[in-house]
Design a protein around this motif. Structure first.
Motif, mmCIF file in Angstrom:
data_model
loop_
_atom_site.group_PDB
_atom_site.id
_atom_site.type_symbol
_atom_site.label_atom_id
_atom_site.label_comp_id
_atom_site.label_asym_id
_atom_site.label_seq_id
_atom_site.Cartn_x
_atom_site.Cartn_y
_atom_site.Cartn_z
ATOM 1 N N PRO A 140 -13.397 -75.747 -32.359
ATOM 2 C CA PRO A 140 -14.009 -74.769 -33.275
ATOM 3 C C PRO A 140 -13.303 -74.621 -34.616
ATOM 4 N N MET A 141 -12.002 -74.840 -34.656
ATOM 5 C CA MET A 141 -11.281 -74.652 -35.918
ATOM 6 C C MET A 141 -11.657 -75.680 -36.972
ATOM 7 N N PHE A 142 -12.256 -76.814 -36.577
ATOM 8 C CA PHE A 142 -12.597 -77.859 -37.530
ATOM 9 C C PHE A 142 -14.023 -77.759 -38.043
ATOM 10 N N SER A 143 -14.669 -76.640 -37.832
ATOM 11 C CA SER A 143 -16.007 -76.444 -38.376
ATOM 12 C C SER A 143 -15.953 -76.470 -39.901
ATOM 13 N N GLY A 144 -16.826 -77.249 -40.521
ATOM 14 C CA GLY A 144 -16.834 -77.345 -41.980
ATOM 15 C C GLY A 144 -16.134 -78.600 -42.465
ATOM 16 N N ILE A 145 -15.503 -78.480 -43.622
ATOM 17 C CA ILE A 145 -14.899 -79.649 -44.268
ATOM 18 C C ILE A 145 -13.581 -80.035 -43.624
ATOM 19 N N ALA A 146 -12.682 -79.058 -43.474
ATOM 20 C CA ALA A 146 -11.332 -79.411 -43.038
ATOM 21 C C ALA A 146 -10.650 -78.319 -42.232
ATOM 22 N N GLY A 147 -11.385 -77.435 -41.626
ATOM 23 C CA GLY A 147 -10.747 -76.405 -40.817
ATOM 24 C C GLY A 147 -11.066 -75.008 -41.311
ATOM 25 N N MET A 148 -11.479 -74.146 -40.395
ATOM 26 C CA MET A 148 -11.855 -72.787 -40.757
ATOM 27 C C MET A 148 -10.711 -72.073 -41.467
ATOM 28 N N GLY A 149 -11.034 -71.445 -42.551
ATOM 29 C CA GLY A 149 -10.032 -70.730 -43.321
ATOM 30 C C GLY A 149 -9.294 -71.610 -44.291
ATOM 31 N N TRP A 150 -8.695 -72.670 -43.796
ATOM 32 C CA TRP A 150 -7.853 -73.523 -44.631
ATOM 33 C C TRP A 150 -8.642 -74.237 -45.716
ATOM 34 N N GLN A 151 -9.854 -74.642 -45.430
ATOM 35 C CA GLN A 151 -10.642 -75.339 -46.445
ATOM 36 C C GLN A 151 -10.956 -74.418 -47.620
ATOM 37 N N TRP A 152 -11.178 -73.123 -47.342
ATOM 38 C CA TRP A 152 -11.475 -72.185 -48.413
ATOM 39 C C TRP A 152 -10.215 -71.770 -49.155
ATOM 40 N N VAL A 153 -9.111 -71.704 -48.458
ATOM 41 C CA VAL A 153 -7.838 -71.431 -49.137
ATOM 42 C C VAL A 153 -7.522 -72.552 -50.116
ATOM 43 N N ASN A 154 -7.696 -73.797 -49.685
ATOM 44 C CA ASN A 154 -7.453 -74.930 -50.575
ATOM 45 C C ASN A 154 -8.431 -74.947 -51.737
ATOM 46 N N ALA A 155 -9.689 -74.619 -51.463
ATOM 47 C CA ALA A 155 -10.674 -74.561 -52.550
ATOM 48 C C ALA A 155 -10.299 -73.494 -53.570
ATOM 49 N N ALA A 156 -9.756 -72.373 -53.098
ATOM 50 C CA ALA A 156 -9.344 -71.304 -54.004
ATOM 51 C C ALA A 156 -8.159 -71.733 -54.869
ATOM 52 N N TYR A 157 -7.214 -72.443 -54.273
ATOM 53 C CA TYR A 157 -6.079 -72.937 -55.068
ATOM 54 C C TYR A 157 -6.523 -74.046 -56.025
ATOM 55 N N LEU A 158 -7.520 -74.820 -55.637
ATOM 56 C CA LEU A 158 -8.093 -75.804 -56.550
ATOM 57 C C LEU A 158 -8.697 -75.108 -57.760
ATOM 58 N N LEU A 159 -9.411 -74.015 -57.530
ATOM 59 C CA LEU A 159 -9.981 -73.242 -58.629
ATOM 60 C C LEU A 159 -8.884 -72.730 -59.557
ATOM 61 N N GLY A 160 -7.817 -72.203 -58.980
ATOM 62 C CA GLY A 160 -6.694 -71.745 -59.791
ATOM 63 C C GLY A 160 -6.030 -72.882 -60.538
ATOM 64 N N GLY A 161 -5.941 -74.041 -59.912
ATOM 65 C CA GLY A 161 -5.350 -75.200 -60.578
ATOM 66 C C GLY A 161 -6.170 -75.672 -61.770
ATOM 67 N N LEU A 162 -7.486 -75.635 -61.628
ATOM 68 C CA LEU A 162 -8.354 -76.001 -62.750
ATOM 69 C C LEU A 162 -8.183 -75.013 -63.905
ATOM 70 N N PHE A 163 -7.924 -73.756 -63.576
ATOM 71 C CA PHE A 163 -7.646 -72.758 -64.611
ATOM 72 C C PHE A 163 -6.343 -73.096 -65.346
ATOM 73 N N LEU A 164 -5.337 -73.548 -64.625
ATOM 74 C CA LEU A 164 -4.085 -73.960 -65.268
ATOM 75 C C LEU A 164 -4.309 -75.139 -66.211
ATOM 76 N N LEU A 165 -5.148 -76.068 -65.799
ATOM 77 C CA LEU A 165 -5.473 -77.207 -66.663
ATOM 78 C C LEU A 165 -6.225 -76.741 -67.905
ATOM 79 N N GLN A 166 -7.168 -75.827 -67.718
ATOM 80 C CA GLN A 166 -7.948 -75.328 -68.843
ATOM 81 C C GLN A 166 -7.059 -74.582 -69.838
ATOM 82 N N GLN A 167 -6.050 -73.888 -69.332
ATOM 83 C CA GLN A 167 -5.119 -73.144 -70.182
ATOM 84 C C GLN A 167 -3.998 -74.029 -70.731
ATOM 85 N N ARG A 168 -3.985 -75.281 -70.335
ATOM 86 C CA ARG A 168 -2.979 -76.260 -70.767
ATOM 87 C C ARG A 168 -1.563 -75.837 -70.378
ATOM 88 N N VAL A 169 -1.467 -75.159 -69.264
ATOM 89 C CA VAL A 169 -0.150 -74.837 -68.714
ATOM 90 C C VAL A 169 0.431 -76.067 -68.033
#
Length: 360
Positions: A214-243
């Protein structure tokens, strides 16, 4: 009218360290909120105690070194280190775990090497590795994601578990973890998706059998896939801000993804594919927030690509054949050791000089 002269390197936007660290902290908000949603109140307690410990340790170190305190505390570098360490450990790990790790990260890895700008290793990852090697049981006591558990302990029970490892009714953390598991999980002790996968493969199950959980439902594991997606979103913000620049995230994720794709082609029954490697564990956090540390990373653009690709390859090797399911911290520290050599052979050629040395 005054004419300001500055030495190289020249930047179009003159941002202070304080400004950069504030943006980094802002970019981490989506990932932290995702962790809070999927893993409960413990993340808030870890963050609070880590930041307080980091500020206190930084203050004491600055006093001991006879350095100005106010300016150093206002650059937020200690806070960023504390946050990175806090989000990397199990939310309900005992309170003293985060205290020990933060004191080591700030007091030893940062200040014993000379303070800001002089540390050889990434402070947060050095602290994490110290904790993982010294206290493996506490550092692997992850709760199941809320999707599987149904509900996590409330605020007061989480607070009691954090400080005493027992709830108000006397249940230990391990008992709570077992109770929180739904009936379809049987008696399998919950772990991260990467940890569960490595354990099942070691027991002789095929990849498809291990992923039939059950933990592998979705892309890569319940909870963890969305945590990684959220950090990806934050990382894209860092790129946009040229940090940060694109070189380290691209080299990191590109190398890890390529190794995962190659492994899945060669051994599809035993080696997981790209989605699990990139969206489980600390992949996105490592690519955008950890490996990009400007002090311990390579400096030139070509060097950054090599440095990041080395991290990606090391993560795949350790995850696949090593003893630890997630290898971001170990890979980053090993790559930190290689930075002087990488910089030596990738630094840009000085104008007017040959690659072999200075002209007479």
């Amino acid at each position: 009218m005054s004419f300001f002269i500055a030495s190289s390197p020249h930047h179009h936007q003159r941002r202070t360290t304080q400004d950069l660290m504030r943006i980094v902290l802002l970019a981490m908000v989506p990932g932290v909120l995702a962790q809070f949603y999927f893993f409960g109140w413990g993340i808030a307690f870890q963050l609070t105690l880590a930041i307080a410990t980091a500020i206190l340790t930084e203050t004491l170190c600055l006093i001991a070194r006879e350095r100005p305190i106010r300016q150093a505390l206002q650059d937020y570098t200690a806070v960023v280190t504390a946050v990175l360490l806090a989000v990397s450990i199990p939310p309900l790990a005992p309170w003293w775990i985060i205290v020990v790790g933060t004191v080591f990260s700030i007091g030893v890895v940062k200040h014993l090497f000379g303070g800001v700008g002089h540390n050889v290793f990434n402070p947060a990852m050095a602290g994490y590795v110290l904790l993982l090697i010294s206290f493996p049981v506490q550092m692997t006591s992850w709760m199941p994601a809320v999707n599987l558990a149904g509900a996590h302990p409330g605020f007061f029970d989480s607070l009691a578990l954090f400080f005493t490892q027992y709830t108000s009714e006397g249940f230990s953390l391990n008992q709570v973890r077992l109770v929180e598991q739904s009936s379809m999980l049987d008696a399998v002790v919950m772990a991260t998706p990467l940890d569960h996968l490595k354990t099942e493969l070691a027991r002789g199950f095929t990849l498809s059998e291990a992923l039939n959980h059950p933990m592998f439902s979705g892309i890569a594991g319940m909870g963890w896939q969305w945590v990684n997606a959220a950090y990806l979103l934050g990382g894209l913000f860092l790129l946009q801000q040229r940090v940060i620049t694109w070189h380290i995230p691209a080299g990191f994720l590109g190398a890890l993804g390529f190794c995962a794709m190659l492994g899945a082609i060669i051994a599809p029954d035993t080696l997981p594919g790209i989605n699990l490697h990139l969206f489980s564990g600390a992949a996105m956090l490592g690519a955008f927030f950890i490996a990009t540390d400007p002090v311990s990373a390579a400096t030139s653009n070509r060097g950054k690509l090599i440095y990041a690709a080395l991290i990606g390859v090391l993560i795949y090797v350790i995850r696949t054949w090593g003893g630890y399911p997630d290898a971001v911290a170990f890979a980053v520290l090993l790559a930190n050791l290689c930075v002087p050599v990488i910089d030596q052979y990738t630094r840009p050629r000085t104008y007017g000089h040959s690659t072999g040395g200075s002209s007479s």
